[in-house]
Design a protein around this motif. Structure first.
Motif, PDB file in Angstrom:
ATOM      1  N   ALA A 134     -19.551  24.556   1.339  1.00 61.49           N
ATOM      2  CA  ALA A 134     -18.836  25.770   0.966  1.00 61.49           C
ATOM      3  C   ALA A 134     -19.015  26.844   2.030  1.00 61.49           C
ATOM      4  O   ALA A 134     -19.989  26.835   2.793  1.00 61.49           O
ATOM      5  N   ALA A 135     -18.074  27.768   2.066  1.00 62.88           N
ATOM      6  CA  ALA A 135     -18.160  28.881   3.016  1.00 62.88           C
ATOM      7  C   ALA A 135     -19.382  29.738   2.711  1.00 62.88           C
ATOM      8  O   ALA A 135     -19.782  29.880   1.563  1.00 62.88           O
ATOM      9  N   ASP A 136     -19.967  30.307   3.753  1.00 57.69           N
ATOM     10  CA  ASP A 136     -21.117  31.190   3.589  1.00 57.69           C
ATOM     11  C   ASP A 136     -20.760  32.575   4.111  1.00 57.69           C
ATOM     12  O   ASP A 136     -19.590  32.881   4.320  1.00 57.69           O
ATOM     13  N   GLU A 137     -21.765  33.403   4.342  1.00 56.59           N
ATOM     14  CA  GLU A 137     -21.511  34.785   4.780  1.00 56.59           C
ATOM     15  C   GLU A 137     -20.880  34.871   6.170  1.00 56.59           C
ATOM     16  O   GLU A 137     -20.407  35.919   6.574  1.00 56.59           O
ATOM     17  N   THR A 138     -20.822  33.762   6.910  1.00 54.35           N
ATOM     18  CA  THR A 138     -20.213  33.784   8.237  1.00 54.35           C
ATOM     19  C   THR A 138     -18.710  33.498   8.187  1.00 54.35           C
ATOM     20  O   THR A 138     -18.055  33.495   9.214  1.00 54.35           O
ATOM     21  N   PHE A 139     -18.167  33.290   6.983  1.00 51.04           N
ATOM     22  CA  PHE A 139     -16.743  32.982   6.825  1.00 51.04           C
ATOM     23  C   PHE A 139     -15.898  34.143   7.329  1.00 51.04           C
ATOM     24  O   PHE A 139     -16.015  35.266   6.862  1.00 51.04           O
ATOM     25  N   GLY A 140     -15.065  33.876   8.303  1.00 46.24           N
ATOM     26  CA  GLY A 140     -14.223  34.922   8.877  1.00 46.24           C
ATOM     27  C   GLY A 140     -12.769  34.497   8.895  1.00 46.24           C
ATOM     28  O   GLY A 140     -12.421  33.388   8.490  1.00 46.24           O
ATOM     29  N   PRO A 141     -11.888  35.369   9.373  1.00 45.55           N
ATOM     30  CA  PRO A 141     -10.474  35.023   9.445  1.00 45.55           C
ATOM     31  C   PRO A 141     -10.209  33.953  10.501  1.00 45.55           C
ATOM     32  O   PRO A 141     -11.030  33.731  11.397  1.00 45.55           O
ATOM     33  N   LEU A 142      -9.074  33.287  10.395  1.00 44.00           N
ATOM     34  CA  LEU A 142      -8.704  32.260  11.371  1.00 44.00           C
ATOM     35  C   LEU A 142      -8.494  32.847  12.758  1.00 44.00           C
ATOM     36  O   LEU A 142      -8.809  32.223  13.764  1.00 44.00           O
ATOM     37  N   LEU A 143      -7.922  34.057  12.817  1.00 45.78           N
ATOM     38  CA  LEU A 143      -7.708  34.755  14.083  1.00 45.78           C
ATOM     39  C   LEU A 143      -8.354  36.133  14.003  1.00 45.78           C
ATOM     40  O   LEU A 143      -8.389  36.736  12.931  1.00 45.78           O
ATOM     41  N   SER A 144      -8.819  36.622  15.135  1.00 43.42           N
ATOM     42  CA  SER A 144      -9.358  37.984  15.187  1.00 43.42           C
ATOM     43  C   SER A 144      -8.199  38.977  15.099  1.00 43.42           C
ATOM     44  O   SER A 144      -7.028  38.610  15.282  1.00 43.42           O
ATOM     45  N   ALA A 145      -8.532  40.234  14.868  1.00 39.04           N
ATOM     46  CA  ALA A 145      -7.513  41.279  14.799  1.00 39.04           C
ATOM     47  C   ALA A 145      -6.721  41.339  16.106  1.00 39.04           C
ATOM     48  O   ALA A 145      -5.493  41.447  16.087  1.00 39.04           O
ATOM     49  N   GLN A 146      -7.401  41.248  17.246  1.00 36.99           N
ATOM     50  CA  GLN A 146      -6.692  41.320  18.521  1.00 36.99           C
ATOM     51  C   GLN A 146      -5.835  40.088  18.748  1.00 36.99           C
ATOM     52  O   GLN A 146      -4.735  40.180  19.292  1.00 36.99           O
ATOM     53  N   GLN A 147      -6.296  38.925  18.307  1.00 33.30           N
ATOM     54  CA  GLN A 147      -5.472  37.728  18.428  1.00 33.30           C
ATOM     55  C   GLN A 147      -4.196  37.861  17.592  1.00 33.30           C
ATOM     56  O   GLN A 147      -3.127  37.436  18.020  1.00 33.30           O
ATOM     57  N   VAL A 148      -4.297  38.455  16.408  1.00 33.31           N
ATOM     58  CA  VAL A 148      -3.104  38.701  15.590  1.00 33.31           C
ATOM     59  C   VAL A 148      -2.147  39.606  16.350  1.00 33.31           C
ATOM     60  O   VAL A 148      -0.944  39.326  16.431  1.00 33.31           O
ATOM     61  N   GLU A 149      -2.672  40.684  16.939  1.00 32.98           N
ATOM     62  CA  GLU A 149      -1.825  41.606  17.701  1.00 32.98           C
ATOM     63  C   GLU A 149      -1.184  40.895  18.897  1.00 32.98           C
ATOM     64  O   GLU A 149      -0.032  41.155  19.236  1.00 32.98           O
ATOM     65  N   ASP A 150      -1.925  39.987  19.534  1.00 32.82           N
ATOM     66  CA  ASP A 150      -1.379  39.229  20.668  1.00 32.82           C
ATOM     67  C   ASP A 150      -0.251  38.310  20.210  1.00 32.82           C
ATOM     68  O   ASP A 150       0.800  38.220  20.865  1.00 32.82           O
ATOM     69  N   VAL A 151      -0.441  37.621  19.087  1.00 29.33           N
ATOM     70  CA  VAL A 151       0.597  36.728  18.553  1.00 29.33           C
ATOM     71  C   VAL A 151       1.842  37.543  18.188  1.00 29.33           C
ATOM     72  O   VAL A 151       2.965  37.157  18.515  1.00 29.33           O
ATOM     73  N   VAL A 152       1.653  38.681  17.544  1.00 32.15           N
ATOM     74  CA  VAL A 152       2.782  39.537  17.179  1.00 32.15           C
ATOM     75  C   VAL A 152       3.514  39.998  18.443  1.00 32.15           C
ATOM     76  O   VAL A 152       4.750  39.978  18.495  1.00 32.15           O
ATOM     77  N   ALA A 153       2.765  40.386  19.470  1.00 30.25           N
ATOM     78  CA  ALA A 153       3.395  40.818  20.730  1.00 30.25           C
ATOM     79  C   ALA A 153       4.225  39.687  21.326  1.00 30.25           C
ATOM     80  O   ALA A 153       5.326  39.905  21.834  1.00 30.25           O
ATOM     81  N   TYR A 154       3.720  38.458  21.243  1.00 28.42           N
ATOM     82  CA  TYR A 154       4.494  37.313  21.757  1.00 28.42           C
ATOM     83  C   TYR A 154       5.741  37.081  20.909  1.00 28.42           C
ATOM     84  O   TYR A 154       6.846  36.903  21.435  1.00 28.42           O
ATOM     85  N   LEU A 155       5.586  37.105  19.600  1.00 25.32           N
ATOM     86  CA  LEU A 155       6.730  36.858  18.716  1.00 25.32           C
ATOM     87  C   LEU A 155       7.838  37.888  18.924  1.00 25.32           C
ATOM     88  O   LEU A 155       9.024  37.564  18.791  1.00 25.32           O
ATOM     89  N   THR A 156       7.471  39.105  19.285  1.00 26.38           N
ATOM     90  CA  THR A 156       8.483  40.134  19.523  1.00 26.38           C
ATOM     91  C   THR A 156       9.262  39.893  20.810  1.00 26.38           C
ATOM     92  O   THR A 156      10.262  40.556  21.056  1.00 26.38           O
ATOM     93  N   THR A 157       8.823  38.949  21.627  1.00 27.38           N
ATOM     94  CA  THR A 157       9.572  38.597  22.843  1.00 27.38           C
ATOM     95  C   THR A 157      10.591  37.488  22.596  1.00 27.38           C
ATOM     96  O   THR A 157      11.432  37.224  23.458  1.00 27.38           O
ATOM     97  N   LEU A 158      10.517  36.845  21.455  1.00 28.58           N
ATOM     98  CA  LEU A 158      11.382  35.697  21.168  1.00 28.58           C
ATOM     99  C   LEU A 158      12.704  36.161  20.582  1.00 28.58           C
ATOM    100  O   LEU A 158      12.854  36.346  19.381  1.00 28.58           O
ATOM    101  N   LYS A 159      13.677  36.350  21.457  1.00 22.25           N
ATOM    102  CA  LYS A 159      15.013  36.823  21.056  1.00 22.25           C
ATOM    103  C   LYS A 159      16.035  35.725  21.315  1.00 22.25           C
ATOM    104  O   LYS A 159      15.819  34.847  22.131  1.00 22.25           O
ATOM    105  N   GLU A 160      17.134  35.803  20.601  1.00 24.29           N
ATOM    106  CA  GLU A 160      18.212  34.811  20.771  1.00 24.29           C
ATOM    107  C   GLU A 160      18.835  34.945  22.145  1.00 24.29           C
ATOM    108  O   GLU A 160      18.916  35.946  22.740  1.00 24.29           O
TER     109      GLU A 160
END
Length: 157
Positions: A131-157
């Motif tokens: 089972a998860a313990d006190e070290t359980f964290g998100p799959l991506l860090s906050a900055q990684q989320v911001e990086d993914v969002v920045a990339y997704l905003t470049t994907l235009k038709e």
């Protein structure tokens, strides 16, 4: 004199948001599924976001989504919608909300919540079978989320 220069620099950074506090996964504020506020106060890096989206050990977005820009990454999935044109379909805030926790906007989504640490049913501790313990964290860090969002905003038709 030197201390004054350093202090002035820190004040300037604080005013620019460069020293903004990271939003904890439990403190993210949703507005109809969208997350208006940056999780870090630091602009995302689209080049790093591209790496995360295609990396099977990090975001692994290509396990479910196809992305023409990532044609060099093998084995794109077909479960989720194609990510080409994502920036034309969703705002930055909506994309951030979807990456943080897609189930807020799309209740029946199979997409994992990449920035969530509570409300799971029996999460495991990596692949240990324990089972998860006190070290359980998100799959991506906050900055990684911001990086993914920045990339997704470049994907235009």
């Amino acid at each position: 004199m030197r201390i004054s220069v350093i202090l002035a620099s820190l004040v300037g950074l604080a005013g620019s948001g460069a020293l903004a506090e990271e939003v904890a996964p439990t403190a993210v504020s949703f507005n109809e599924g969208a997350v208006e506020q940056s999780l870090t106060g630091v602009p995302g890096d689209p080049a790093n976001g591209r790496l995360i989206v295609g990396d099977k050990g990090q975001g692994n977005c290509v396990a479910c989504h196809q992305v023409s820009d990532l044609a060099d990454v093998p084995w794109h999935g077909e479960i989720g919608p194609m990510l080409d044109g994502t920036a034309d379909r969703w705002s930055e805030a909506e994309l951030r909300g979807i990456v943080v926790n897609a189930k807020i906007m799309f209740e029946d989504s199979m997409m994992p919540s990449f920035y969530k640490t509570e409300g799971f049913i029996r999460p495991g501790n990596a692949y240990t079978g324990k089972a998860a313990d006190e070290t359980f964290g998100p799959l991506l860090s906050a900055q990684q989320v911001e990086d993914v969002v920045a990339y997704l905003t470049t994907l235009k038709e």
